[in-house]
Design a protein around this motif. Structure first.
Motif, PDB file in Angstrom:
ATOM      1  N   MET A 259     -19.076 -70.740  31.398  1.00 55.14           N
ATOM      2  CA  MET A 259     -20.254 -70.712  30.553  1.00 55.14           C
ATOM      3  C   MET A 259     -20.195 -69.537  29.581  1.00 55.14           C
ATOM      4  O   MET A 259     -20.632 -69.621  28.466  1.00 55.14           O
ATOM      5  N   SER A 260     -19.636 -68.395  30.043  1.00 54.97           N
ATOM      6  CA  SER A 260     -19.608 -67.209  29.191  1.00 54.97           C
ATOM      7  C   SER A 260     -18.184 -66.698  29.052  1.00 54.97           C
ATOM      8  O   SER A 260     -17.433 -66.686  30.013  1.00 54.97           O
ATOM      9  N   LYS A 261     -17.802 -66.291  27.842  1.00 55.86           N
ATOM     10  CA  LYS A 261     -16.481 -65.726  27.621  1.00 55.86           C
ATOM     11  C   LYS A 261     -16.540 -64.201  27.648  1.00 55.86           C
ATOM     12  O   LYS A 261     -15.587 -63.522  27.328  1.00 55.86           O
ATOM     13  N   LEU A 262     -17.691 -63.670  28.022  1.00 55.02           N
ATOM     14  CA  LEU A 262     -17.862 -62.238  28.061  1.00 55.02           C
ATOM     15  C   LEU A 262     -17.176 -61.634  29.280  1.00 55.02           C
ATOM     16  O   LEU A 262     -16.988 -62.291  30.298  1.00 55.02           O
ATOM     17  N   ASN A 263     -16.832 -60.368  29.146  1.00 60.68           N
ATOM     18  CA  ASN A 263     -16.317 -59.610  30.274  1.00 60.68           C
ATOM     19  C   ASN A 263     -17.504 -58.842  30.857  1.00 60.68           C
ATOM     20  O   ASN A 263     -17.864 -57.787  30.359  1.00 60.68           O
ATOM     21  N   ILE A 264     -18.135 -59.407  31.880  1.00 62.32           N
ATOM     22  CA  ILE A 264     -19.301 -58.782  32.501  1.00 62.32           C
ATOM     23  C   ILE A 264     -18.823 -57.807  33.580  1.00 62.32           C
ATOM     24  O   ILE A 264     -17.995 -58.160  34.426  1.00 62.32           O
ATOM     25  N   VAL A 265     -19.358 -56.594  33.540  1.00 62.55           N
ATOM     26  CA  VAL A 265     -19.022 -55.594  34.557  1.00 62.55           C
ATOM     27  C   VAL A 265     -20.328 -55.118  35.190  1.00 62.55           C
ATOM     28  O   VAL A 265     -21.228 -54.637  34.497  1.00 62.55           O
ATOM     29  N   LEU A 266     -20.414 -55.251  36.503  1.00 60.94           N
ATOM     30  CA  LEU A 266     -21.575 -54.764  37.246  1.00 60.94           C
ATOM     31  C   LEU A 266     -21.309 -53.316  37.633  1.00 60.94           C
ATOM     32  O   LEU A 266     -20.324 -53.014  38.307  1.00 60.94           O
ATOM     33  N   ALA A 267     -22.189 -52.429  37.198  1.00 60.63           N
ATOM     34  CA  ALA A 267     -22.024 -50.992  37.479  1.00 60.63           C
ATOM     35  C   ALA A 267     -22.596 -50.677  38.854  1.00 60.63           C
ATOM     36  O   ALA A 267     -23.593 -49.981  38.999  1.00 60.63           O
ATOM     37  N   SER A 268     -21.963 -51.232  39.877  1.00 65.58           N
ATOM     38  CA  SER A 268     -22.453 -51.070  41.245  1.00 65.58           C
ATOM     39  C   SER A 268     -21.409 -51.571  42.231  1.00 65.58           C
ATOM     40  O   SER A 268     -20.667 -52.501  41.925  1.00 65.58           O
ATOM     41  N   GLN A 269     -21.394 -50.964  43.402  1.00 64.33           N
ATOM     42  CA  GLN A 269     -20.579 -51.499  44.494  1.00 64.33           C
ATOM     43  C   GLN A 269     -21.474 -52.072  45.590  1.00 64.33           C
ATOM     44  O   GLN A 269     -21.014 -52.374  46.683  1.00 64.33           O
ATOM     45  N   SER A 270     -22.757 -52.227  45.300  1.00 66.28           N
ATOM     46  CA  SER A 270     -23.699 -52.782  46.271  1.00 66.28           C
ATOM     47  C   SER A 270     -23.329 -54.228  46.582  1.00 66.28           C
ATOM     48  O   SER A 270     -23.278 -55.059  45.669  1.00 66.28           O
ATOM     49  N   PRO A 271     -23.085 -54.536  47.854  1.00 64.79           N
ATOM     50  CA  PRO A 271     -22.779 -55.934  48.183  1.00 64.79           C
ATOM     51  C   PRO A 271     -23.941 -56.866  47.863  1.00 64.79           C
ATOM     52  O   PRO A 271     -23.734 -58.014  47.482  1.00 64.79           O
ATOM     53  N   ARG A 272     -25.166 -56.358  47.973  1.00 65.06           N
ATOM     54  CA  ARG A 272     -26.324 -57.208  47.664  1.00 65.06           C
ATOM     55  C   ARG A 272     -26.366 -57.552  46.181  1.00 65.06           C
ATOM     56  O   ARG A 272     -26.617 -58.697  45.805  1.00 65.06           O
ATOM     57  N   ARG A 273     -26.116 -56.565  45.327  1.00 64.61           N
ATOM     58  CA  ARG A 273     -26.134 -56.850  43.873  1.00 64.61           C
ATOM     59  C   ARG A 273     -24.987 -57.780  43.491  1.00 64.61           C
ATOM     60  O   ARG A 273     -25.149 -58.642  42.621  1.00 64.61           O
ATOM     61  N   ARG A 274     -23.841 -57.618  44.123  1.00 66.69           N
ATOM     62  CA  ARG A 274     -22.719 -58.533  43.825  1.00 66.69           C
ATOM     63  C   ARG A 274     -23.089 -59.968  44.208  1.00 66.69           C
ATOM     64  O   ARG A 274     -22.848 -60.900  43.439  1.00 66.69           O
ATOM     65  N   GLU A 275     -23.677 -60.135  45.387  1.00 64.95           N
ATOM     66  CA  GLU A 275     -24.075 -61.475  45.832  1.00 64.95           C
ATOM     67  C   GLU A 275     -25.117 -62.076  44.883  1.00 64.95           C
ATOM     68  O   GLU A 275     -25.054 -63.275  44.571  1.00 64.95           O
TER      69      GLU A 275
END
Length: 194
Positions: A1-17
């Motif tokens: 859906m997106s060609k963007l390179n999304i980076v989550l600034a977190s190592q929280s397993p909850r935020r990743r999920e």
């Protein structure tokens, strides 16, 4: 859906999920920053500033950043009355926080930042949570089984056993877990990112 390179600034397993629920590919990088609140600023400003600092710390870690790179930073806190409750320092503080929240309602606020190049959009979401009373024994059992020391307000709404005490929520459930997904998606759409 997106060609963007999304980076989550977190190592929280909850935020990743949570971010996985959006079905947008992303990577996650820890944002090692000082998350201390500035007492001279309102809670909303603090959580948005911390979210932006996380995003900016992560962009500095990237070896390659393009115009298609979008960094998402977030910071969640529990607010009881006018007092923010961050992560407890240990068992005693966790017990005190949980005891204080019993039989009352409180706010869970998440500030977020979407950083793309020189553009940074910050915002926040608020959810009202109402607890049923817990006995001292129940609080101790929850702390023993869930070890909630990495969670604002010393609890996770998604944790087993905590479900027995969430009387009511008003607002976004996912915000309480750590990311207000519908709000973030709406902002991403407005920014033309999705």
């Amino acid at each position: 859906m997106s060609k963007l390179n999304i980076v989550l600034a977190s190592q929280s397993p909850r935020r990743r999920e949570l971010l996985e629920l959006m079905q947008i590919p992303f990577t996650a990088i820890a944002a090692d920053i000082d998350e201390t609140f500035n007492p001279d600023l309102p809670v909303t400003r603090n959580i948005m500033d911390i979210a932006e600092k996380k995003a900016r710390a992560v962009i500095k870690k990237l070896t390659k950043s393009t115009a298609d790179t979008v960094i998402l930073g977030a910071d969640t806190t529990v607010v009881f009355g006018n007092k923010p409750l961050g992560k407890p320092s240990g068992r005693e503080e966790a017990y005190a926080m949980l005891a204080e929240l019993q039989g009352t309602s409180h706010k869970v606020m998440t500030g977020f930042a979407l950083l793309q190049g020189t553009l940074c959009h910050t915002d926040y979401a608020t959810t009202l949570v109402e607890f049923s009373p817990m006995t001292g024994k129940e609080i101790n059992h929850y702390i023993d089984t869930q070890q909630p020391f990495d969670k604002a307000g010393a609890y996770g709404i998604q944790d087993p056993f905590m479900s027995c005490f969430i009387r009511r929520i008003e607002g976004c459930y996912y915000n309480v877990v750590g990311l207000p997904l519908s709000h973030i998606y709406s902002v991403m759409r407005t920014m033309g990112l999705v």
